[in-house]
Design an enzyme around this catalytic site. Sequence first.
Site, PDB file in Angstrom:
ATOM      1  CG  PHE A 140      -1.741   1.282   1.065  1.00 11.33           C
ATOM      2  CD1 PHE A 140      -3.007   1.219   0.308  1.00 11.33           C
ATOM      3  CD2 PHE A 140      -1.547   2.521   1.788  1.00 11.33           C
ATOM      4  CE1 PHE A 140      -3.772   2.372   0.338  1.00 11.33           C
ATOM      5  CE2 PHE A 140      -2.237   3.538   1.412  1.00 11.33           C
ATOM      6  CZ  PHE A 140      -3.460   3.622   0.937  1.00 11.33           C
ATOM      7  CG  ASP A 228       5.759   4.195   1.681  1.00 16.38           C
ATOM      8  OD1 ASP A 228       5.645   4.887   2.585  1.00 16.38           O
ATOM      9  OD2 ASP A 228       4.814   4.132   0.824  1.00 16.38           O
ATOM     10  CE  LYS A 257      -1.023   7.033   6.517  1.00 17.47           C
ATOM     11  NZ  LYS A 257      -0.684   6.097   5.794  1.00 17.47           N
TER      12      LYS A 257
HETATM   13  C1  LIG Z   1      -0.788   6.016   4.191  1.00 16.74           C
HETATM   14  C2  LIG Z   1       0.100   5.629   3.197  1.00 16.74           C
HETATM   15  C3  LIG Z   1       0.513   6.140   2.104  1.00 16.74           C
HETATM   16  C4  LIG Z   1      -0.407   7.456   1.578  1.00 16.74           C
HETATM   17  O1  LIG Z   1      -0.462   8.520   2.283  1.00 16.74           O
HETATM   18  P1  LIG Z   1      -1.716   9.583   2.023  1.00 16.74           P
HETATM   19  O2  LIG Z   1      -1.182  10.792   2.593  1.00 16.74           O
HETATM   20  O3  LIG Z   1      -2.910   8.906   2.373  1.00 16.74           O
HETATM   21  O4  LIG Z   1      -1.593   9.785   0.666  1.00 16.74           O
HETATM   22  C5  LIG Z   1       1.737   5.768   1.345  1.00 16.74           C
HETATM   23  N1  LIG Z   1       2.411   4.900   2.022  1.00 16.74           N
HETATM   24  C6  LIG Z   1       2.142   4.229   3.036  1.00 16.74           C
HETATM   25  C7  LIG Z   1       2.874   3.159   3.428  1.00 16.74           C
HETATM   26  C8  LIG Z   1       0.838   4.576   4.012  1.00 16.74           C
HETATM   27  O5  LIG Z   1       0.547   3.821   5.265  1.00 16.74           O
END
Ligand SMILES: *Cc1c(COP(=O)(O)O)cnc(C)c1O
Length: 430
Positions: A140, A228, A257
């Site tokens: 994700f 990520d 985040k």
């Molecule tokens: C939440 C998330 C994203 C995307 O972030 P948004 O601010 O919702 O675009 C990307 N990678 C990971 C691992 C995430 O948990």
Amino acid sequence: MNQQDFIALEDQYGAHNYHPLPVVLSRGQGAKVWDSDGKEYFDFLSAYSAVNQGHCHPKIVGAMVEQAQTLTLTSRAFYNDKLGPYEKFICEYFGFDKVLPMNTGAEAVETAIKLARKWAYEVKGIPENQAQIIVCENNFHGRTTTIISFSNDENARRSYGPYTDGFVRIAYDDLDALKAALEANKGNVAGFLVEPIQGEAGVYVPSEGYLKGAKELCEQHGALFIADEVQTGISRTGKRLAVDHEDVKPDILILGKAISGGVYPVSAVLANDEVMNVIKPGQHGSTFGGNPVAAAVAVAALTVATEENLAGRAEELGQKFRAEISRYIESGSRIAKLVRGKGLLNAVVVNDHEESETAWNICVRMAERGLLAKPTHGNIIRFAPPLVISEEDLMKGVNIILETLKEFEDAGEGDVPMQEVNHPDHVEQI
Ligand SMILES: *Cc1c(COP(=O)(O)O)cnc(C)c1O
């Protein structure tokens, strides 16, 4: 207005791209939130780990209010007196030469993809349009057209084609698969994009040595290791970054985040000069990226993470959380199968199949008892409270979780003891 009225408004006027638990929140502080009727809850989701520092942290909100009253947005057409100091701060904090500021996680992932490709063509020397990025099953990384192109979640992908090329998907936590993919695409791999722990997939923690091994394979093949850490970063897993558990330094680090403590959308991509310098003026950007409010907020949020030893707290409280849940599971639970995670990013797998409603129904019942959590799949519930939660509140939360699980156990697996909730798509993602 009561909660049903607010829910009805969202239902009528908002696109139906989410399916929230039936709780309407109106206030938050630390690890707690209150609904519009004044009922108190422990927040065991933390806005998908964006609120690691706790709701409405006074230092972060204070930095935001002060900056909002001074200067909010200049665009990058001009310099501003908050961006440079923030850039120096975050580069030194994580040990990189440079940062590229964006707003959301998905934008930062897109930035990392563009950066890796440009580096591949202009530094590594891959022939134009041949660059491949290796990604993992059940990843994700966000919601853009390119990102969903390499997702294998049909719900996230379906009917959004045509899709973006240039991605090779391999099994997660499988170094042989990575080696094979690097060899099969000999010389054409720009990078390997990976979540150090797969959050949305259900908090999958890879085997020890996976990240280190993956980084070494990338080095051997001249490919970039792209981490990520949008969900795992900023102390969530018990270290500043999840890659720190294996002393791995990514070539490209993606953050989002909790880099803002959840008060404002802030994301960032960090890399050293060899990689970051391939992007020249006009080749990438964002109107709001690096704005003075974002810069002030991010400095405050990262400072709070250090000052309050959030990584240490996550490590210690996470062990206590897993110990308590494990004890219940090992005592012969018929409903909970296992607990896994690192730091305060954990999940409980319930004894049912992926398409079941059990996890959702348990979450509805826990909300009634004053704890908010969300399923990542029909049988997996993620528990990720703000890292500022006190041990006492964590244990109160554990009690609610265990009492609810026992209640479902007594009622018979998968049965719904209280209210029946029907909804078509219970597989929830961010
Ligand atoms: C939440 C998330 C994203 C995307 O972030 P948004 O601010 O919702 O675009 C990307 N990678 C990971 C691992 C995430 O948990």
